[in-house]
Design an enzyme around this catalytic site. Structure first.
Site, PDB file in Angstrom:
ATOM      1  N   LYS A   1      -8.169 -10.128   5.360  1.00  0.00           N
ATOM      2  CA  LYS A   1      -8.102  -9.887   3.910  1.00  0.00           C
ATOM      3  C   LYS A   1      -7.724 -11.186   3.167  1.00  0.00           C
ATOM      4  CE  LYS A   1      -7.319  -7.813  -0.093  1.00  0.00           C
ATOM      5  NZ  LYS A   1      -8.419  -7.762  -1.062  1.00  0.00           N
TER       6      LYS A   1
ATOM      7  N   LYS B   1      -0.224 -14.301  -5.595  1.00  0.00           N
ATOM      8  CA  LYS B   1       0.474 -13.932  -4.348  1.00  0.00           C
ATOM      9  C   LYS B   1      -0.471 -13.995  -3.141  1.00  0.00           C
ATOM     10  CE  LYS B   1       0.124  -9.752  -3.523  1.00  0.00           C
ATOM     11  NZ  LYS B   1      -0.745  -8.780  -2.860  1.00  0.00           N
TER      12      LYS B   1
HETATM   13  P1  NAD Z   1      -0.372  -2.267  -9.280  1.00  0.00           P
HETATM   14  O1  NAD Z   1       0.748  -3.155  -9.690  1.00  0.00           O
HETATM   15  O2  NAD Z   1      -1.323  -1.749 -10.301  1.00  0.00           O
HETATM   16  O3  NAD Z   1       0.222  -0.985  -8.505  1.00  0.00           O
HETATM   17  C1  NAD Z   1       1.350  -1.030  -7.684  1.00  0.00           C
HETATM   18  C2  NAD Z   1       2.120   0.264  -7.864  1.00  0.00           C
HETATM   19  O4  NAD Z   1       3.249   0.228  -6.978  1.00  0.00           O
HETATM   20  C3  NAD Z   1       2.661   0.453  -9.289  1.00  0.00           C
HETATM   21  O5  NAD Z   1       2.313   1.737  -9.780  1.00  0.00           O
HETATM   22  C4  NAD Z   1       4.179   0.321  -9.125  1.00  0.00           C
HETATM   23  O6  NAD Z   1       4.931   1.109 -10.031  1.00  0.00           O
HETATM   24  C5  NAD Z   1       4.359   0.785  -7.682  1.00  0.00           C
HETATM   25  N1  NAD Z   1       5.595   0.295  -7.069  1.00  0.00           N
HETATM   26  C6  NAD Z   1       6.106  -0.950  -7.122  1.00  0.00           C
HETATM   27  N2  NAD Z   1       7.263  -0.996  -6.418  1.00  0.00           N
HETATM   28  C7  NAD Z   1       7.472   0.247  -5.934  1.00  0.00           C
HETATM   29  C8  NAD Z   1       8.503   0.817  -5.111  1.00  0.00           C
HETATM   30  N3  NAD Z   1       9.540   0.103  -4.684  1.00  0.00           N
HETATM   31  N4  NAD Z   1       8.388   2.132  -4.794  1.00  0.00           N
HETATM   32  C9  NAD Z   1       7.333   2.869  -5.232  1.00  0.00           C
HETATM   33  N5  NAD Z   1       6.334   2.375  -6.011  1.00  0.00           N
HETATM   34  C10 NAD Z   1       6.415   1.083  -6.344  1.00  0.00           C
HETATM   35  O7  NAD Z   1      -1.139  -3.060  -8.110  1.00  0.00           O
HETATM   36  P2  NAD Z   1      -2.647  -2.832  -7.606  1.00  0.00           P
HETATM   37  O8  NAD Z   1      -3.552  -3.689  -8.398  1.00  0.00           O
HETATM   38  O9  NAD Z   1      -2.894  -1.376  -7.466  1.00  0.00           O
HETATM   39  O10 NAD Z   1      -2.531  -3.491  -6.152  1.00  0.00           O
HETATM   40  C11 NAD Z   1      -1.820  -2.863  -5.089  1.00  0.00           C
HETATM   41  C12 NAD Z   1      -2.028  -3.684  -3.824  1.00  0.00           C
HETATM   42  O11 NAD Z   1      -3.438  -3.734  -3.526  1.00  0.00           O
HETATM   43  C13 NAD Z   1      -1.586  -5.141  -3.955  1.00  0.00           C
HETATM   44  O12 NAD Z   1      -1.052  -5.589  -2.748  1.00  0.00           O
HETATM   45  C14 NAD Z   1      -2.867  -5.878  -4.306  1.00  0.00           C
HETATM   46  O13 NAD Z   1      -2.816  -7.238  -3.923  1.00  0.00           O
HETATM   47  C15 NAD Z   1      -3.887  -5.084  -3.518  1.00  0.00           C
HETATM   48  N6  NAD Z   1      -5.256  -5.076  -4.049  1.00  0.00           N
HETATM   49  C16 NAD Z   1      -5.514  -4.925  -5.386  1.00  0.00           C
HETATM   50  C17 NAD Z   1      -6.835  -4.918  -5.838  1.00  0.00           C
HETATM   51  C18 NAD Z   1      -7.194  -4.750  -7.314  1.00  0.00           C
HETATM   52  O14 NAD Z   1      -8.364  -5.021  -7.683  1.00  0.00           O
HETATM   53  N7  NAD Z   1      -6.280  -4.328  -8.190  1.00  0.00           N
HETATM   54  C19 NAD Z   1      -7.889  -5.038  -4.937  1.00  0.00           C
HETATM   55  C20 NAD Z   1      -7.600  -5.145  -3.584  1.00  0.00           C
HETATM   56  C21 NAD Z   1      -6.285  -5.167  -3.146  1.00  0.00           C
END
Ligand code: NAD
Length: 319
Positions: free
Chosen positions: A191, A260
């Site tokens: 990834k 990150k």
């Molecule tokens: P985001 O910030 O939209 O969602 C993360 C969620 O986790 C939020 O709702 C937040 O409130 C929750 N959270 C944070 N700390 C927490 C805790 N201690 N307990 C419970 N909930 C908690 O992020 P995202 O864009 O959905 O990305 C999530 C993961 O997927 C990341 O690692 C990101 O790098 C990866 N990712 C994102 C994408 C994208 O296009 N957005 C694509 C591929 C991978």
């Protein structure tokens, strides 16, 4: 709420098969997690959910998910727990912290859909191994929020092959499952390799598009031409039309999270003795984007940064 059996209709490396109903938990209902959790509900699974942001839980509960008050409560209700969380440190706390997944003794399978890097995956897996009850599976995903919604993500899976086999039908609900190896961390490494390429394409496309726009070229004609030529890439295909040419800069992935990913990748490569000269430049441009627009801005803001330097805009022209 959940039907016991369902036909799989999502793409995968295996033919369609029967999906065993499972009690699943989902932690982290943000941009990606919310959409993936909805797909699990739509596929007929029972789902217990938690997010530290109350507003993120509501749409899932309205669709039939059970609300939990902590990660431990999710684990107490679930055979397998899936997580889509922002950073490696948050994943560690949610798994190993006092109110974390390990505080309950029901869950036996834990899936990290987040991008957290191979080092955190191996650290957490080693901690879990000591207790010998929970197996960690890497399953970071690629394909953005649109892929999460449509079930067309690439799911990069590694870990114990029997557990991977058990979870395969669940992971196939998110898109195409790629089996990357039999150890935690291998899916995460793949990834990081993917993401440094994707962000490099976004950064270099921003520079090249700014040059063209400043020279008077129509950005849409540039994209159409380059996509039929040797410079075609996913940033120009998806990100520019949706979030740069429109001037909305809202593709759905935070600058802080992209920064990150790039940091994790370059640090990991360096620790392995793999120099990343271009990767280091990508890291710097994401550092400046993060400092300029903030970590909550959208990662397509890298184009906004270059626009500022070039004193031009990369926008659709009125037809
Ligand atoms: P985001 O910030 O939209 O969602 C993360 C969620 O986790 C939020 O709702 C937040 O409130 C929750 N959270 C944070 N700390 C927490 C805790 N201690 N307990 C419970 N909930 C908690 O992020 P995202 O864009 O959905 O990305 C999530 C993961 O997927 C990341 O690692 C990101 O790098 C990866 N990712 C994102 C994408 C994208 O296009 N957005 C694509 C591929 C991978």
């Amino acid at each position: 709420m959940a039907s016991a059996r369902h036909r799989l209709t999502t793409p995968g490396t295996r033919p369609e098969g029967e999906l065993r109903h499972m009690e699943l938990g989902f932690i982290g209902l943000g941009q990606m997690g919310r959409r993936m959790a909805i797909r699990l509900l739509d596929a007929g699974h029972s789902l217990t959910v938690f997010d530290r942001n109350e507003a993120a839980i509501k749409p899932l509960v309205e669709r039939g998910a059970r609300r939990a008050a902590s990660a431990a409560e999710v684990a107490a209700a679930s055979e397998a727990v899936l997580m889509s969380l922002p950073t490696p440190d948050i994943v560690r706390d949610v798994v190993l912290g006092p109110d974390g997944v390990t505080a309950s003794n029901r869950t036996t399978m834990l899936v990290d859909l987040s991008t957290t890097g191979p080092r955190m995956a191996t650290t957490i897996a080693a901690e879990l191994d000591k207790a010998g009850r929970i197996t960690l599976i890497d399953a970071p995903v690629s394909g953005g929020t649109a892929g999460a919604e449509k079930g067309t993500l690439a799911v990069m899976v590694s870990g114990d092959k029997h557990v991977v086999e058990t979870l395969h039908p669940v992971l196939s609900v998110f898109g195409k499952v790629f089996l990357c190896g039999d150890k935690p961390g291998m899916g995460q490494t793949l990834k990081l390799a993917n993401n440094i390429i994707a962000v490099a394409a976004l950064a270099i496309s921003s520079e090249a598009m700014a040059m063209g726009a400043k020279a008077g070229l129509d950005p849409q004609i540039m994209i159409d031409t380059i996509m039929a030529s040797s410079g075609g890439n996913v940033a120009l295909r998806d990100k520019f039309p949706r979030a740069v040419l429109t001037g909305t800069f809202d593709f759905g992935f935070a600058t802080g999270l992209s920064y990150k990913d790039v940091r994790l990748c370059v640090d990991e490569a360096e620790a392995m003795g793999v120099p990343m000269v271009v990767g280091a430049a990508v890291r710097q441009i994401m550092a400046v984007t993060n400092a300029t627009f903030g970590s909550d801005s959208d990662f397509t803001s890298v184009a906004r940064l270059v626009e500022g330097w070039a004193k031009t805009k990369i926008r659709s022209r009125p037809s």
